[in-house]
Design a protein around this motif. Structure first.
Motif, PDB file in Angstrom:
ATOM      1  N   ASN A  85       0.828  -1.207   0.000  1.00 53.16           N
ATOM      2  CA  ASN A  85       0.000   0.000   0.000  1.00 53.16           C
ATOM      3  C   ASN A  85       0.863   1.260   0.000  1.00 53.16           C
ATOM      4  OD1 ASN A  85      -2.779   0.036  -0.207  1.00 53.16           O
ATOM      5  ND2 ASN A  85      -3.107   0.649   1.902  1.00 53.16           N
ATOM      6  N   ASP A  86       1.896   1.251   0.833  1.00 54.60           N
ATOM      7  CA  ASP A  86       2.806   2.390   0.922  1.00 54.60           C
ATOM      8  C   ASP A  86       3.554   2.591  -0.391  1.00 54.60           C
ATOM      9  OD1 ASP A  86       4.046   4.470   2.558  1.00 54.60           O
ATOM     10  OD2 ASP A  86       5.871   3.291   2.393  1.00 54.60           O
ATOM     11  N   THR A  87       3.900   1.486  -1.051  1.00 57.06           N
ATOM     12  CA  THR A  87       4.584   1.573  -2.339  1.00 57.06           C
ATOM     13  C   THR A  87       3.666   2.165  -3.404  1.00 57.06           C
ATOM     14  OG1 THR A  87       5.910  -0.374  -1.770  1.00 57.06           O
ATOM     15  CG2 THR A  87       5.829   0.240  -4.091  1.00 57.06           C
ATOM     16  N   ILE A  88       2.397   1.776  -3.393  1.00 55.74           N
ATOM     17  CA  ILE A  88       1.426   2.354  -4.324  1.00 55.74           C
ATOM     18  C   ILE A  88       1.345   3.863  -4.119  1.00 55.74           C
ATOM     19  CG2 ILE A  88      -1.024   2.454  -4.964  1.00 55.74           C
ATOM     20  CD1 ILE A  88      -1.237  -0.497  -4.155  1.00 55.74           C
ATOM     21  N   ARG A  89       1.285   4.279  -2.872  1.00 56.82           N
ATOM     22  CA  ARG A  89       1.182   5.708  -2.553  1.00 56.82           C
ATOM     23  C   ARG A  89       2.394   6.469  -3.079  1.00 56.82           C
ATOM     24  NH1 ARG A  89       1.037   5.048   2.313  1.00 56.82           N
ATOM     25  NH2 ARG A  89      -1.200   4.959   2.627  1.00 56.82           N
ATOM     26  N   LYS A  90       3.583   5.965  -2.818  1.00 59.79           N
ATOM     27  CA  LYS A  90       4.801   6.655  -3.237  1.00 59.79           C
ATOM     28  C   LYS A  90       4.951   6.663  -4.760  1.00 59.79           C
ATOM     29  CE  LYS A  90       7.452   5.606   0.963  1.00 59.79           C
ATOM     30  NZ  LYS A  90       8.589   4.822   1.518  1.00 59.79           N
ATOM     31  N   ALA A  91       4.675   5.527  -5.382  1.00 59.78           N
ATOM     32  CA  ALA A  91       4.820   5.438  -6.838  1.00 59.78           C
ATOM     33  C   ALA A  91       3.810   6.335  -7.537  1.00 59.78           C
ATOM     34  CB  ALA A  91       4.652   3.994  -7.296  1.00 59.78           C
ATOM     35  N   THR A  92       2.573   6.345  -7.057  1.00 57.62           N
ATOM     36  CA  THR A  92       1.543   7.189  -7.662  1.00 57.62           C
ATOM     37  C   THR A  92       1.912   8.654  -7.546  1.00 57.62           C
ATOM     38  OG1 THR A  92      -0.157   5.555  -7.123  1.00 57.62           O
ATOM     39  CG2 THR A  92      -0.905   7.782  -7.629  1.00 57.62           C
ATOM     40  N   LEU A  93       2.419   9.048  -6.387  1.00 55.37           N
ATOM     41  CA  LEU A  93       2.857  10.437  -6.198  1.00 55.37           C
ATOM     42  C   LEU A  93       3.984  10.774  -7.161  1.00 55.37           C
ATOM     43  CD1 LEU A  93       2.707  13.081  -4.590  1.00 55.37           C
ATOM     44  CD2 LEU A  93       4.351  12.095  -2.969  1.00 55.37           C
ATOM     45  N   GLY A  94       4.928   9.847  -7.324  1.00 59.20           N
ATOM     46  CA  GLY A  94       6.034  10.087  -8.253  1.00 59.20           C
ATOM     47  C   GLY A  94       5.548  10.276  -9.677  1.00 59.20           C
ATOM     48  N   TYR A  95       4.632   9.439 -10.109  1.00 58.65           N
ATOM     49  CA  TYR A  95       4.089   9.569 -11.465  1.00 58.65           C
ATOM     50  C   TYR A  95       3.305  10.877 -11.619  1.00 58.65           C
ATOM     51  CZ  TYR A  95       5.216   4.716 -12.711  1.00 58.65           C
ATOM     52  OH  TYR A  95       5.865   3.546 -13.020  1.00 58.65           O
ATOM     53  N   ASP A  96       2.478  11.192 -10.617  1.00 51.37           N
ATOM     54  CA  ASP A  96       1.653  12.400 -10.701  1.00 51.37           C
ATOM     55  C   ASP A  96       2.497  13.671 -10.751  1.00 51.37           C
ATOM     56  OD1 ASP A  96      -0.624  10.876 -10.679  1.00 51.37           O
ATOM     57  OD2 ASP A  96      -1.096  11.215  -8.558  1.00 51.37           O
ATOM     58  N   GLU A  97       3.646  13.643 -10.079  1.00 51.23           N
ATOM     59  CA  GLU A  97       4.525  14.811 -10.032  1.00 51.23           C
ATOM     60  C   GLU A  97       5.589  14.778 -11.130  1.00 51.23           C
ATOM     61  OE1 GLU A  97       4.157  17.363  -7.973  1.00 51.23           O
ATOM     62  OE2 GLU A  97       2.381  16.440  -7.023  1.00 51.23           O
ATOM     63  N   TYR A  98       5.488  13.809 -12.048  1.00 51.72           N
ATOM     64  CA  TYR A  98       6.462  13.639 -13.139  1.00 51.72           C
ATOM     65  C   TYR A  98       7.871  13.383 -12.622  1.00 51.72           C
ATOM     66  CZ  TYR A  98       2.672  15.362 -16.038  1.00 51.72           C
ATOM     67  OH  TYR A  98       1.463  15.506 -16.655  1.00 51.72           O
ATOM     68  N   GLU A  99       7.954  12.846 -11.412  1.00 48.94           N
ATOM     69  CA  GLU A  99       9.238  12.441 -10.842  1.00 48.94           C
ATOM     70  C   GLU A  99       9.320  10.925 -10.957  1.00 48.94           C
ATOM     71  OE1 GLU A  99       9.264  14.086  -6.898  1.00 48.94           O
ATOM     72  OE2 GLU A  99       9.925  16.048  -7.607  1.00 48.94           O
ATOM     73  N   VAL A 150      -0.243  -5.878  -8.689  1.00 49.19           N
ATOM     74  CA  VAL A 150      -0.002  -4.458  -8.426  1.00 49.19           C
ATOM     75  C   VAL A 150       1.347  -4.012  -8.980  1.00 49.19           C
ATOM     76  CG1 VAL A 150       0.437  -2.769  -6.598  1.00 49.19           C
ATOM     77  CG2 VAL A 150      -1.528  -4.304  -6.428  1.00 49.19           C
ATOM     78  N   LEU A 151       2.388  -4.804  -8.747  1.00 50.56           N
ATOM     79  CA  LEU A 151       3.711  -4.437  -9.264  1.00 50.56           C
ATOM     80  C   LEU A 151       3.704  -4.367 -10.787  1.00 50.56           C
ATOM     81  CD1 LEU A 151       6.249  -6.421  -7.034  1.00 50.56           C
ATOM     82  CD2 LEU A 151       5.746  -3.980  -6.992  1.00 50.56           C
ATOM     83  N   THR A 152       3.014  -5.301 -11.415  1.00 55.32           N
ATOM     84  CA  THR A 152       2.925  -5.301 -12.873  1.00 55.32           C
ATOM     85  C   THR A 152       2.286  -4.020 -13.380  1.00 55.32           C
ATOM     86  OG1 THR A 152       2.748  -7.724 -12.872  1.00 55.32           O
ATOM     87  CG2 THR A 152       2.091  -6.595 -14.872  1.00 55.32           C
ATOM     88  N   LEU A 153       1.236  -3.583 -12.703  1.00 53.98           N
ATOM     89  CA  LEU A 153       0.561  -2.345 -13.099  1.00 53.98           C
ATOM     90  C   LEU A 153       1.416  -1.117 -12.795  1.00 53.98           C
ATOM     91  CD1 LEU A 153      -3.041  -3.243 -11.898  1.00 53.98           C
ATOM     92  CD2 LEU A 153      -2.357  -2.763 -14.258  1.00 53.98           C
ATOM     93  N   LEU A 154       2.065  -1.115 -11.635  1.00 51.53           N
ATOM     94  CA  LEU A 154       2.901   0.032 -11.262  1.00 51.53           C
ATOM     95  C   LEU A 154       4.069   0.215 -12.225  1.00 51.53           C
ATOM     96  CD1 LEU A 154       3.184  -0.206  -7.354  1.00 51.53           C
ATOM     97  CD2 LEU A 154       1.804   1.392  -8.682  1.00 51.53           C
ATOM     98  N   LEU A 155       4.570  -0.877 -12.761  1.00 55.35           N
ATOM     99  CA  LEU A 155       5.738  -0.816 -13.642  1.00 55.35           C
ATOM    100  C   LEU A 155       5.384  -0.644 -15.117  1.00 55.35           C
ATOM    101  CD1 LEU A 155       7.828  -3.601 -11.912  1.00 55.35           C
ATOM    102  CD2 LEU A 155       8.599  -1.242 -12.232  1.00 55.35           C
ATOM    103  N   THR A 156       4.116  -0.772 -15.442  1.00 60.61           N
ATOM    104  CA  THR A 156       3.721  -0.682 -16.849  1.00 60.61           C
ATOM    105  C   THR A 156       4.116   0.631 -17.525  1.00 60.61           C
ATOM    106  OG1 THR A 156       1.911  -2.276 -16.615  1.00 60.61           O
ATOM    107  CG2 THR A 156       1.729  -0.714 -18.417  1.00 60.61           C
ATOM    108  N   PRO A 157       4.011   1.800 -16.877  1.00 61.60           N
ATOM    109  CA  PRO A 157       4.432   3.031 -17.552  1.00 61.60           C
ATOM    110  C   PRO A 157       5.918   3.047 -17.922  1.00 61.60           C
ATOM    111  CG  PRO A 157       3.046   3.539 -15.666  1.00 61.60           C
ATOM    112  CD  PRO A 157       3.394   2.082 -15.575  1.00 61.60           C
ATOM    113  N   ILE A 158       6.729   2.256 -17.217  1.00 59.33           N
ATOM    114  CA  ILE A 158       8.177   2.257 -17.466  1.00 59.33           C
ATOM    115  C   ILE A 158       8.587   1.035 -18.285  1.00 59.33           C
ATOM    116  CG2 ILE A 158      10.450   2.240 -16.377  1.00 59.33           C
ATOM    117  CD1 ILE A 158       9.191   3.557 -13.928  1.00 59.33           C
TER     118      ILE A 158
END
Length: 268
Positions: A85-99, A150-158
């Motif tokens: 859950n914490d990883t989803i939060r951090k990764a989503t924030l990174g994507y949203d902020e273009y970081e 979840v990891l598969t989805l989080l990594l799909t943009p990269i």
């Protein structure tokens, strides 16, 4: 002094080039070299092997019939979902902020620290030795299945090509034609558990001290694998003693030892 991207794609694949671009902090000067691509490739290999390990332990698991309800899962499995859950939060924030490098760092750290160095090591015996349809094994597989998706989805943009391939091996009903058509994972409020997080922070601190002692014993030649060690924990602190006794089985699993003794020692 330049490196042609076409050469990188030809030699290492498009996802390595994409990962290099995503993992670089574009607010600073971006470096590129064969050594950097080697480091990126190692990070890619680590993530890919982690996903392969997760998938390899789901060969007899059906998301539709074998899933264990969250409230009935083992504590270690609920804790790793909290960390997910914490990883989803951090990764989503990174994507949203273009970081994008922040998003990748959060995912990579989860794979290396939370999964490889802790969770996957701790649950191996449970997954390999428990009865195939037992709740203990199905609980771990339930967590593994969600982590993998979840990891598969989080990594799909990269890592779009690799994650598309990974998705093709995931079973389940109502499967979409492409992973690109799925919704991005969201933080699940019922996975947030402050008491569980606080408890595991204490358990992992104790585990860190235990692992140091076990490594000293291994270096001294007293045993090879930690399962050959008998662990004795003693404390003069009554509150700590109660905590250790209450979590004796968990500590044995976390330390990966076959025997543990907890006693009241007189405080120095």
């Amino acid at each position: 002094n330049g490196i042609d991207p076409k050469d990188v794609v030809k030699e290492l694949g498009a996802d390595i080039l994409r990962l290099w671009a995503a993992s670089a902090d574009y607010r600073k000067d971006i470096s590129v070299s064969q050594e950097i691509f080697k480091q990126v490739t190692e990070a890619y290999r680590k993530i890919r092997n982690t996903l392969r390990f997760l998938h390899g332990n789901l060969y007899d698991f059906s998301q539709d019939t074998d899933k264990v309800p969250y409230g009935e899962m083992e504590e270690a499995d609920r804790y790793i979902l909290l960390r997910l859950n914490d990883t989803i939060r951090k990764a989503t924030l990174g994507y949203d902020e273009y970081e994008f490098y922040m998003a990748f760092q959060a995912i990579h750290q989860f794979c290396v620290v939370d999964l490889s160095a802790l969770y996957l090591d701790v649950i191996k015996d449970r997954v390999y030795s428990s009865a195939p349809g037992s709740r203990l094994r199905r609980s771990a597989q339930t967590a593994i299945r969600e982590i993998l998706e979840v990891l598969t989805l989080l990594l799909t943009p990269i890592l779009s090509f690799t994650m598309e391939e990974m998705y093709s091996y995931l079973g389940g009903e109502n499967k979409m034609e492409s992973i690109q058509l799925l919704d991005f994972p969201e933080v699940r409020s019922h996975y947030q558990d402050g008491a569980l997080e606080e408890k595991w922070a204490k358990l992992l601190d104790i585990r860190e001290q235990i692992l140091k002692v076990l490594e000293e014993g291994r270096q001294a030649g007293h045993y090879g694998n930690s399962l050959g060690a008998s662990l004795h924990l003693g404390t003069g602190d009554e509150a700590l003693y109660a905590f250790l006794k209450e979590n004796e089985k968990l500590l044995m699993d976390l330390a990966i030892v076959s025997r543990i003794e907890i006693s009241r020692n007189q405080a120095p």
